[in-house]
Design an enzyme around this catalytic site. Structure first.
Site, mmCIF file in Angstrom:
data_model
loop_
_atom_site.group_PDB
_atom_site.id
_atom_site.type_symbol
_atom_site.label_atom_id
_atom_site.label_comp_id
_atom_site.label_asym_id
_atom_site.label_seq_id
_atom_site.Cartn_x
_atom_site.Cartn_y
_atom_site.Cartn_z
ATOM 1 N N ASP A 238 77.748 93.273 71.967
ATOM 2 C CA ASP A 238 76.376 93.625 72.325
ATOM 3 C C ASP A 238 75.887 92.617 73.367
ATOM 4 O O ASP A 238 76.023 91.395 73.182
ATOM 5 C CB ASP A 238 75.481 93.571 71.082
ATOM 6 C CG ASP A 238 74.055 94.007 71.395
ATOM 7 O OD1 ASP A 238 73.810 95.223 71.380
ATOM 8 O OD2 ASP A 238 73.211 93.132 71.665
ATOM 9 N N ASN A 246 66.374 94.379 81.309
ATOM 10 C CA ASN A 246 65.780 95.644 81.741
ATOM 11 C C ASN A 246 64.318 95.467 82.142
ATOM 12 O O ASN A 246 63.864 96.000 83.164
ATOM 13 C CB ASN A 246 65.884 96.680 80.621
ATOM 14 C CG ASN A 246 67.089 97.589 80.791
ATOM 15 O OD1 ASN A 246 67.637 97.734 81.876
ATOM 16 N ND2 ASN A 246 67.519 98.192 79.694
ATOM 17 N N HIS A 251 65.356 99.222 85.008
ATOM 18 C CA HIS A 251 66.446 99.959 84.363
ATOM 19 C C HIS A 251 67.614 100.215 85.315
ATOM 20 O O HIS A 251 68.774 100.246 84.896
ATOM 21 C CB HIS A 251 65.911 101.285 83.816
ATOM 22 C CG HIS A 251 65.024 101.114 82.625
ATOM 23 N ND1 HIS A 251 65.519 100.847 81.372
ATOM 24 C CD2 HIS A 251 63.671 101.135 82.495
ATOM 25 C CE1 HIS A 251 64.517 100.746 80.513
ATOM 26 N NE2 HIS A 251 63.374 100.903 81.179
ATOM 27 N N ASP A 255 71.383 99.089 84.517
ATOM 28 C CA ASP A 255 72.593 99.916 84.560
ATOM 29 C C ASP A 255 73.700 99.223 85.344
ATOM 30 O O ASP A 255 74.879 99.287 84.968
ATOM 31 C CB ASP A 255 72.282 101.276 85.200
ATOM 32 C CG ASP A 255 71.440 102.168 84.301
ATOM 33 O OD1 ASP A 255 71.328 101.854 83.101
ATOM 34 O OD2 ASP A 255 70.893 103.168 84.810
ATOM 35 N N GLU A 281 73.647 99.167 75.008
ATOM 36 C CA GLU A 281 74.316 97.981 75.578
ATOM 37 C C GLU A 281 75.469 97.504 74.711
ATOM 38 O O GLU A 281 75.925 96.373 74.845
ATOM 39 C CB GLU A 281 73.297 96.852 75.772
ATOM 40 C CG GLU A 281 72.695 96.285 74.503
ATOM 41 C CD GLU A 281 71.430 97.018 74.062
ATOM 42 O OE1 GLU A 281 70.634 96.422 73.316
ATOM 43 O OE2 GLU A 281 71.240 98.178 74.471
#
Length: 371
Positions: A238, A246, A251, A255, A281
């Protein structure tokens, strides 16, 4: 009776073969049965009429048809299927050439050559079928026009021979065009099917396996582990403080972080190991032939590489860390249980400083219960 016919028609068909392969097997079975029956009946009639050379030829063709069908059933392999199809085509061509030379019954033998183009194209495919048909056409033309009439048992007029050849070329062209169109349509459908299947199993952002693809991979590897008594370990990673990334970068850049981290993770794995995007994630590692200790060692190496290699996002270097939870799969610890243990180990790692690798076996019962 119907059961026996069905068994014969589908003999040689296998569930793991492609649909196209099974379809060809079924058609070979049907064509061999029809060819064997017709040549046997015509051979019997020729024998009754005391036309012994023709009867022997037809009986021989009947045996070859039957033999070619048995080859693909008794020896289920691509080479055997190719040999079976080659025998069928060769037998049909030799038989029709003999009927062309001898005239068959009342000079009707040449009519059978129209079977050659569609059968050859279907069984041999467009390229090999076209080459084979060209060779057959040349031989047929030599037979019809290259010798004196006195050398043949049958006698044909020049007009009949030319029209026979022209009509044969027309049927050949139509058969070739149909087979070319059919193969193109099949290839397109197969490509689209593979693309849809890939999209269903892969994450569009990272191009890694998605959760569904990872589950299927786990089931396959678990079956292999039980069958071959191998080791198998999984890990869930994670990205630490990803929500902050973010919120800070947006965002779209988040990505990009996921894409770059997936590249870092996958570049440090062995060829036989699998990396998947488990969701959000989170990433899943599947380590084949690896116990828990080996998986922990590999992930410590990956974690250190991630720490020492900042990600370049929009020209700026940012340092990203990850936490890892590891569990070994065994006959006693199935896939679902191993995923749950790895998830619990991951949360323990997150609650105890992040940027670390935690093995499920290192946690006591109380820690697991708390998580």
């Amino acid at each position: 009776m119907l059961g026996s016919i069905k068994q014969y028609v589908f003999s040689g068909v296998r569930g793991h073969y492609k649909d196209e392969t099974n379809r060809r097997i079924v058609v070979v079975n049907l064509f061999a049965a029809v060819g064997m029956s017709i040549t046997f009946l015509l051979g019997t009639r020729a024998f009754i009429d005391a036309e012994y050379p023709l009867a022997i030829t037809l009986y021989t063709a009947s045996v070859v048809f039957a033999f070619s069908q048995r080859i693909q059933v008794r020896f289920p392999s691509p080479k055997a299927r190719t040999l079976s199809v080659s025998l069928l085509i060769f037998c049909l061509m030799i038989l029709t050439l003999l009927l062309l030379i001898t005239g068959g019954k009342d000079n009707t033998g040449p009519l059978w050559i129209y079977l050659v183009p569609p059968v050859t194209m279907f069984f041999a495919g467009f390229v090999r079928g076209l080459i084979t048909l060209i060779a057959y056409t040349i031989v047929s033309a030599i037979v019809l026009f290259g010798f004196d009439e006195s050398t043949f048992v049958a006698s044909y007029t020049y007009a009949f021979k030319t029209r026979l050849l022209y009509s044969f070329l027309t049927v050949s062209f139509l058969s070739a065009f149909y087979e070319y169109s059919r193969q193109k349509s099949y290839d397109t459908a197969l490509y689209l099917s593979e693309q849809f299947e890939r999209q269903a199993k892969h994450d569009h952002l990272t191009q890694l396996l998605n959760r569904r693809g990872a589950q299927q991979c786990l089931e396959r590897e678990y079956a292999g582990m039980l069958r071959n008594n191998r080791k198998l370990s999984i890990a869930i990673a994670d990205i630490d403080r990803f929500k902050r990334i973010n919120d800070t970068l947006g965002h779209e850049q988040g990505d990009e972080v996921l894409r770059q981290i997936s590249n870092v993770f996958s570049s440090r794995l062995r060829a036989q190991d699998v990396l998947a995007r488990w969701g959000g994630e989170e990433f899943m590692f599947i380590f084949t032939d690896t116990d828990e200790a080996g998986a922990v060692k590999a992930l410590e190496y990956i974690k250190d590489k991630l720490n020492k290699a900042p990600l370049n996002i929009n020209g700026s270097d940012i340092h990203v860390t990850s936490s890892f939870g590891v569990s070994e799969v065994s006959a006693d610890v199935g896939i679902s249980c191993a995923i749950r243990l790895a998830d619990q180990a991951l949360y323990y790692a997150k609650d105890n400083g992040r940027d670390c690798v935690c093995a499920a076996s290192s946690l006591d019962t109380q820690s697991l219960a708390k998580n």
